[in-house]
Design a protein around this motif. Structure first.
Motif, PDB file in Angstrom:
ATOM      1  N   VAL A   1      -2.435   5.609   9.657  1.00  0.00           N
ATOM      2  CA  VAL A   1      -2.894   4.430   8.904  1.00  0.00           C
ATOM      3  C   VAL A   1      -1.998   3.222   9.221  1.00  0.00           C
ATOM      4  O   VAL A   1      -2.483   2.088   9.299  1.00  0.00           O
ATOM      5  CB  VAL A   1      -2.956   4.724   7.386  1.00  0.00           C
ATOM      6  CG1 VAL A   1      -3.306   3.461   6.607  1.00  0.00           C
ATOM      7  CG2 VAL A   1      -3.983   5.814   7.094  1.00  0.00           C
TER       8      VAL A   1
ATOM      9  N   ASN B   1       3.153  10.672  -2.398  1.00  0.00           N
ATOM     10  CA  ASN B   1       4.221  11.673  -2.568  1.00  0.00           C
ATOM     11  C   ASN B   1       5.345  11.236  -3.516  1.00  0.00           C
ATOM     12  O   ASN B   1       5.948  12.071  -4.175  1.00  0.00           O
ATOM     13  CB  ASN B   1       4.757  12.139  -1.208  1.00  0.00           C
ATOM     14  CG  ASN B   1       5.497  11.064  -0.472  1.00  0.00           C
ATOM     15  OD1 ASN B   1       5.217   9.883  -0.646  1.00  0.00           O
ATOM     16  ND2 ASN B   1       6.439  11.452   0.348  1.00  0.00           N
TER      17      ASN B   1
ATOM     18  N   LYS C   1      -1.792  -1.567  -3.892  1.00  0.00           N
ATOM     19  CA  LYS C   1      -2.901  -0.605  -3.818  1.00  0.00           C
ATOM     20  C   LYS C   1      -2.261   0.783  -3.764  1.00  0.00           C
ATOM     21  O   LYS C   1      -1.765   1.228  -2.738  1.00  0.00           O
ATOM     22  CB  LYS C   1      -3.715  -0.867  -2.544  1.00  0.00           C
ATOM     23  CG  LYS C   1      -5.141  -0.413  -2.549  1.00  0.00           C
ATOM     24  CD  LYS C   1      -5.462   1.033  -2.633  1.00  0.00           C
ATOM     25  CE  LYS C   1      -5.217   2.035  -1.590  1.00  0.00           C
ATOM     26  NZ  LYS C   1      -5.429   3.412  -2.080  1.00  0.00           N
ATOM     27  N   PRO C   2      -2.212   1.473  -4.921  1.00  0.00           N
ATOM     28  CA  PRO C   2      -1.590   2.804  -4.914  1.00  0.00           C
ATOM     29  C   PRO C   2      -2.509   3.853  -4.288  1.00  0.00           C
ATOM     30  O   PRO C   2      -3.720   3.634  -4.171  1.00  0.00           O
ATOM     31  CB  PRO C   2      -1.376   3.094  -6.400  1.00  0.00           C
ATOM     32  CG  PRO C   2      -2.410   2.288  -7.117  1.00  0.00           C
ATOM     33  CD  PRO C   2      -2.722   1.089  -6.254  1.00  0.00           C
TER      34      PRO C   2
ATOM     35  N   LEU D   1       6.765   5.136   7.900  1.00  0.00           N
ATOM     36  CA  LEU D   1       5.740   6.137   8.198  1.00  0.00           C
ATOM     37  C   LEU D   1       6.282   7.571   8.172  1.00  0.00           C
ATOM     38  O   LEU D   1       7.273   7.845   7.511  1.00  0.00           O
ATOM     39  CB  LEU D   1       5.113   5.775   9.546  1.00  0.00           C
ATOM     40  CG  LEU D   1       4.643   4.304   9.638  1.00  0.00           C
ATOM     41  CD1 LEU D   1       4.194   3.943  11.033  1.00  0.00           C
ATOM     42  CD2 LEU D   1       3.550   4.017   8.621  1.00  0.00           C
TER      43      LEU D   1
ATOM     44  N   CYS E   1       8.887  12.709   3.392  1.00  0.00           N
ATOM     45  CA  CYS E   1       8.997  12.293   4.798  1.00  0.00           C
ATOM     46  C   CYS E   1      10.353  12.669   5.393  1.00  0.00           C
ATOM     47  O   CYS E   1      10.518  12.691   6.608  1.00  0.00           O
ATOM     48  CB  CYS E   1       8.739  10.801   4.929  1.00  0.00           C
ATOM     49  SG  CYS E   1       9.704   9.845   3.762  1.00  0.00           S
TER      50      CYS E   1
ATOM     51  N   PRO F   1     -10.416   3.599  -2.814  1.00  0.00           N
ATOM     52  CA  PRO F   1     -10.149   4.249  -1.521  1.00  0.00           C
ATOM     53  C   PRO F   1      -9.533   3.313  -0.482  1.00  0.00           C
ATOM     54  O   PRO F   1      -9.994   2.172  -0.304  1.00  0.00           O
ATOM     55  CB  PRO F   1     -11.535   4.709  -1.057  1.00  0.00           C
ATOM     56  CG  PRO F   1     -12.523   4.172  -2.012  1.00  0.00           C
ATOM     57  CD  PRO F   1     -11.821   3.587  -3.185  1.00  0.00           C
ATOM     58  N   GLY F   2      -8.509   3.838   0.206  1.00  0.00           N
ATOM     59  CA  GLY F   2      -7.788   3.034   1.194  1.00  0.00           C
ATOM     60  C   GLY F   2      -8.679   2.486   2.285  1.00  0.00           C
ATOM     61  O   GLY F   2      -8.526   1.345   2.722  1.00  0.00           O
ATOM     62  N   GLY F   3      -9.642   3.319   2.731  1.00  0.00           N
ATOM     63  CA  GLY F   3     -10.514   2.892   3.820  1.00  0.00           C
ATOM     64  C   GLY F   3     -11.276   1.623   3.490  1.00  0.00           C
ATOM     65  O   GLY F   3     -11.666   0.872   4.393  1.00  0.00           O
TER      66      GLY F   3
ATOM     67  N   ILE G   1       0.872  -1.191   0.000  1.00  0.00           N
ATOM     68  CA  ILE G   1       0.000   0.000   0.000  1.00  0.00           C
ATOM     69  C   ILE G   1       0.904   1.234   0.000  1.00  0.00           C
ATOM     70  O   ILE G   1       1.768   1.373   0.870  1.00  0.00           O
ATOM     71  CB  ILE G   1      -0.936  -0.015   1.234  1.00  0.00           C
ATOM     72  CG1 ILE G   1      -1.758  -1.310   1.264  1.00  0.00           C
ATOM     73  CG2 ILE G   1      -1.857   1.199   1.224  1.00  0.00           C
ATOM     74  CD1 ILE G   1      -2.688  -1.446   2.468  1.00  0.00           C
TER      75      ILE G   1
HETATM   76  P1  NAP Z   1      -1.873   7.808   3.961  1.00  0.00           P
HETATM   77  O1  NAP Z   1      -3.046   8.689   4.049  1.00  0.00           O
HETATM   78  O2  NAP Z   1      -1.487   7.022   5.140  1.00  0.00           O
HETATM   79  O3  NAP Z   1      -2.157   6.852   2.704  1.00  0.00           O
HETATM   80  C1  NAP Z   1      -1.205   5.920   2.265  1.00  0.00           C
HETATM   81  C2  NAP Z   1      -1.906   4.784   1.561  1.00  0.00           C
HETATM   82  O4  NAP Z   1      -2.752   4.105   2.498  1.00  0.00           O
HETATM   83  C3  NAP Z   1      -2.812   5.227   0.415  1.00  0.00           C
HETATM   84  O5  NAP Z   1      -2.751   4.274  -0.601  1.00  0.00           O
HETATM   85  C4  NAP Z   1      -4.187   5.245   1.082  1.00  0.00           C
HETATM   86  O6  NAP Z   1      -5.253   5.085   0.167  1.00  0.00           O
HETATM   87  C5  NAP Z   1      -4.080   4.035   1.978  1.00  0.00           C
HETATM   88  N1  NAP Z   1      -5.017   4.057   3.106  1.00  0.00           N
HETATM   89  C6  NAP Z   1      -5.671   5.108   3.642  1.00  0.00           C
HETATM   90  N2  NAP Z   1      -6.458   4.699   4.680  1.00  0.00           N
HETATM   91  C7  NAP Z   1      -6.301   3.358   4.770  1.00  0.00           C
HETATM   92  C8  NAP Z   1      -6.826   2.359   5.646  1.00  0.00           C
HETATM   93  N3  NAP Z   1      -7.688   2.666   6.615  1.00  0.00           N
HETATM   94  N4  NAP Z   1      -6.415   1.080   5.476  1.00  0.00           N
HETATM   95  C9  NAP Z   1      -5.540   0.755   4.509  1.00  0.00           C
HETATM   96  N5  NAP Z   1      -5.000   1.655   3.641  1.00  0.00           N
HETATM   97  C10 NAP Z   1      -5.368   2.946   3.788  1.00  0.00           C
HETATM   98  O7  NAP Z   1      -0.551   8.604   3.520  1.00  0.00           O
HETATM   99  P2  NAP Z   1      -0.386   9.624   2.333  1.00  0.00           P
HETATM  100  O8  NAP Z   1      -1.088  10.880   2.747  1.00  0.00           O
HETATM  101  O9  NAP Z   1      -0.733   8.974   1.051  1.00  0.00           O
HETATM  102  O10 NAP Z   1       1.204   9.848   2.301  1.00  0.00           O
HETATM  103  C11 NAP Z   1       1.873  10.744   3.107  1.00  0.00           C
HETATM  104  C12 NAP Z   1       2.471  10.037   4.311  1.00  0.00           C
HETATM  105  O11 NAP Z   1       3.387   9.043   3.871  1.00  0.00           O
HETATM  106  C13 NAP Z   1       3.294  10.979   5.177  1.00  0.00           C
HETATM  107  O12 NAP Z   1       3.022  10.713   6.527  1.00  0.00           O
HETATM  108  C14 NAP Z   1       4.732  10.603   4.838  1.00  0.00           C
HETATM  109  O13 NAP Z   1       5.666  10.913   5.852  1.00  0.00           O
HETATM  110  C15 NAP Z   1       4.604   9.137   4.595  1.00  0.00           C
HETATM  111  N6  NAP Z   1       5.728   8.616   3.801  1.00  0.00           N
HETATM  112  C16 NAP Z   1       6.700   7.904   4.446  1.00  0.00           C
HETATM  113  C17 NAP Z   1       7.793   7.420   3.727  1.00  0.00           C
HETATM  114  C18 NAP Z   1       8.879   6.617   4.403  1.00  0.00           C
HETATM  115  O14 NAP Z   1       9.733   6.094   3.708  1.00  0.00           O
HETATM  116  N7  NAP Z   1       8.891   6.510   5.728  1.00  0.00           N
HETATM  117  C19 NAP Z   1       7.880   7.660   2.352  1.00  0.00           C
HETATM  118  C20 NAP Z   1       6.873   8.392   1.735  1.00  0.00           C
HETATM  119  C21 NAP Z   1       5.787   8.857   2.477  1.00  0.00           C
HETATM  120  P3  NAP Z   1      -6.040   6.381  -0.381  1.00  0.00           P
HETATM  121  O15 NAP Z   1      -5.019   7.152  -1.150  1.00  0.00           O
HETATM  122  O16 NAP Z   1      -7.100   5.797  -1.213  1.00  0.00           O
HETATM  123  O17 NAP Z   1      -6.523   7.129   0.812  1.00  0.00           O
END
Ligand code: NAP
Length: 497
Positions: free
Chosen positions: A232, A152, A175-176, A251, A284, A207-209, A148
């Motif tokens: 998440v 960004n 799941k992008p 994260l 991140c 949708p992720g949810g 998943i």
């Molecule tokens: P996000 O809201 O957590 O979403 C990430 C993925 O999870 C999306 O595909 C999203 O689908 C899905 N998702 C959402 N709710 C879910 C649920 N309840 N169950 C399962 N999957 C679910 O994060 P984002 O806003 O896309 O990305 C930004 C975050 O990523 C920031 O916190 C950033 O720091 C972090 N990040 C971390 C790294 C690292 O290497 N540590 C690298 C890049 C980004 P939908 O798009 O359909 O909502």
């Protein structure tokens, strides 16, 4: 344009025909539709992945054969670099100079490293640890991995998580993020062409949810590799617990950028601008908290602002643009909300923070980078991940104070230290509780090195050989060397008989 999902080697709509729009953040207009997968679609993808894993056409071939196929994908991406970079910019809003100059070439390098490294991974040396037998260790694929990904780095994050899994023989269901699924779907076309057997690589959108949660609950999925928000990531641990899936999470972050008294301020501010603004401030690893020794804080801040004024916010397709729009209208509202909170909680806005007007793109999600000076370590702009172009500058006096403040957040991903003093640098490297510490630099991560978090930044590892191990089970194999009916330790049952 209407896209389809890729399941079991076939291109399909969702089973109920529903779709969701994909917007261009530069214009706010829809550029494509992708299917909104149903629970049945998720189940089918997971089952196909499981069947392909069991069938062995990928899981049981040699690492060298898998590597050859993945290297083909790298070359195909390279051949279509300009087209894919354009698409990545259109869906994410990141500047075209970043996607063409960095994201795509680096992604190709990531694949080449992972495909090569998978061939030299080995179990630890065989040995006679109990005298009567020889022990050996095998590394074996886990099975089906649900991947998943966030919006960004849409393509790169799929490579970081799905490719080590594939290299080790797993099957995957990706799941992008719903904002940015298009380059992942384009990748599936290349994977299909490169000869990855059907069912080994699947992409489902929606949708992720719903879709992400169904994947995390599915009994055919053995592991979830997630990159995204801490919130998440926690939810996925809950969901995966019913089947005790392995959950690997990468994260959020809140990187400190520590400038000691003796630092080269020209170099530090040059990097501070890039560290804070790369990927439109939606990285991140972005430097977000600038702790500057109080004796140089005024000089640092004025240099920073002077350099920031030269940064061009605008149309991401223009090669002269440095910073494009944020991913969405709600993300821009969120970032503006943080700027307001930063001021309300005692900070002073020194620069930016307003919406620019970009001719012909009035509906795009643009925001000028903001610099806020604050002495409030507990302010939300210092404690929470903003994921937008906001620089918080804070003063410090002593080494112990700045290390303690830097560590005083729930995150532990990237951090940097600016000094010419080796003793200070080496101590900071040891004392900072972050997965990466840069010295006189910020953001660089070679493919060979791990990208991993401490604390609530997660516990997975991307890139490096460690990311390959992550997608394996470890197996102990024992060979008896005695050939005896009764081995020496059987006395525990047979006693004196
Ligand atoms: P996000 O809201 O957590 O979403 C990430 C993925 O999870 C999306 O595909 C999203 O689908 C899905 N998702 C959402 N709710 C879910 C649920 N309840 N169950 C399962 N999957 C679910 O994060 P984002 O806003 O896309 O990305 C930004 C975050 O990523 C920031 O916190 C950033 O720091 C972090 N990040 C971390 C790294 C690292 O290497 N540590 C690298 C890049 C980004 P939908 O798009 O359909 O909502």
């Amino acid at each position: 344009m209407t896209y389809q999902m890729f399941v079991n080697g076939e291109w399909r709509d969702s089973s109920n025909g529903e779709s969701i729009p994909v917007l261009n953040p530069a214009t706010g207009l829809s550029i494509a539709e992708v299917p909104s997968a149903t629970n049945e679609d998720v189940a089918l993808a997971a089952e196909s992945a499981w069947d392909s894993f069991n069938g062995g056409a990928w899981s049981r071939i040699s690492p060298g054969e898998r590597s050859t196929v993945l290297l083909k994908v790298a070359s195909m991406i390279e051949d279509r670099m300009v087209e894919l970079a354009n698409l990545e910019t259109k869906i994410s809003g990141k500047s075209i100079k970043q996607t063409t100059g960095y994201d795509l070439p680096y992604t190709v390098d990531n694949i080449r490293f992972l495909a090569g490294a998978a061939r030299i991974l080995e179990g630890k040396a065989m040995g006679e640890y109990v005298g009567e037998g020889t022990s050996a260790i095998r590394r074996e694929p886990i099975g089906v991995v649900g991947v998943i990904t966030p919006w960004n780095y849409p393509l790169m994050m799929v490579i970081w998580r799905a490719f080590p899994a594939l290299a080790m023989g797993n099957s995957v269901v990706v799941k992008p993020a719903s904002y940015t699924p298009l380059t992942t779907l384009e990748l599936a076309k290349l994977i299909e062409k490169a000869g990855v057997p059907k069912g080994v690589f699947n992409v489902i959108t929606g949708p992720g949810g719903r879709v992400g949660e169904a994947l995390a609950r599915n009994k055919n999925v053995d592991m979830i590799a997630f990159t995204g928000s801490t919130e998440v990531g926690k939810r996925l641990h809950e969901l995966g617990s019913s089947t005790l899936k392995k959950i690997s999470v990468e994260l959020g972050g809140k990187a400190p950028f520590i400038v000691f008294e003796d630092a080269d301020l020209d170099a530090a501010t040059e990097s501070a601008i890039v560290g804070g603004l790369v990927n439109n401030g939606e990285d991140c690893a972005n430097s977000t908290r600038y702790y500057v020794h109080k004796s140089v804080k005024d000089k640092f801040t004025s240099l920073l602002i002077r350099k920031l004024k030269k940064v061009k916010v605008g149309d991401p397709m223009d090669p002269k643009t440095d910073v494009g729009p944020l991913i969405s209208s709600s993300q821009r509202d969120r970032v503006e909300g943080y700027i307001k909170k930063g001021i309300d909680q005692g900070g002073k806005l020194l620069e930016g923070g307003k919406r620019p007007t970009i001719n012909g793109m009035e509906k795009g999600f643009y925001l000028n980078p903001a610099v806020i000076y604050t002495e409030n370590q507990q302010s939300d702009i210092v404690q929470e991940e903003i994921f937008g172009p906001v620089f918080s500058v804070l003063p410090f006096t002593t080494y112990d104070e700045v290390i303690s403040k830097s560590n005083d957040v729930i995150y532990g991903l990237g951090s940097s230290v600016w000094t010419k003093n080796v003793t200070i640098a080496m101590n900071a490297v040891k004392d900072l509780r972050f997965g990466t510490v840069w010295v006189n630099e910020h953001v660089t991560v070679p493919s060979e090195m791990p990208w991993a978090g401490y604390k609530q930044s997660g516990h997975g590892a991307s890139l490096s050989a460690y990311s390959l191990e992550e997608f394996t089970y470890i197996k102990h194999v024992y060979f008896d060397l005695t050939g005896k009916v009764r081995k020496s330790w059987y006395y525990q049952i047979y006693g004196g008989n």
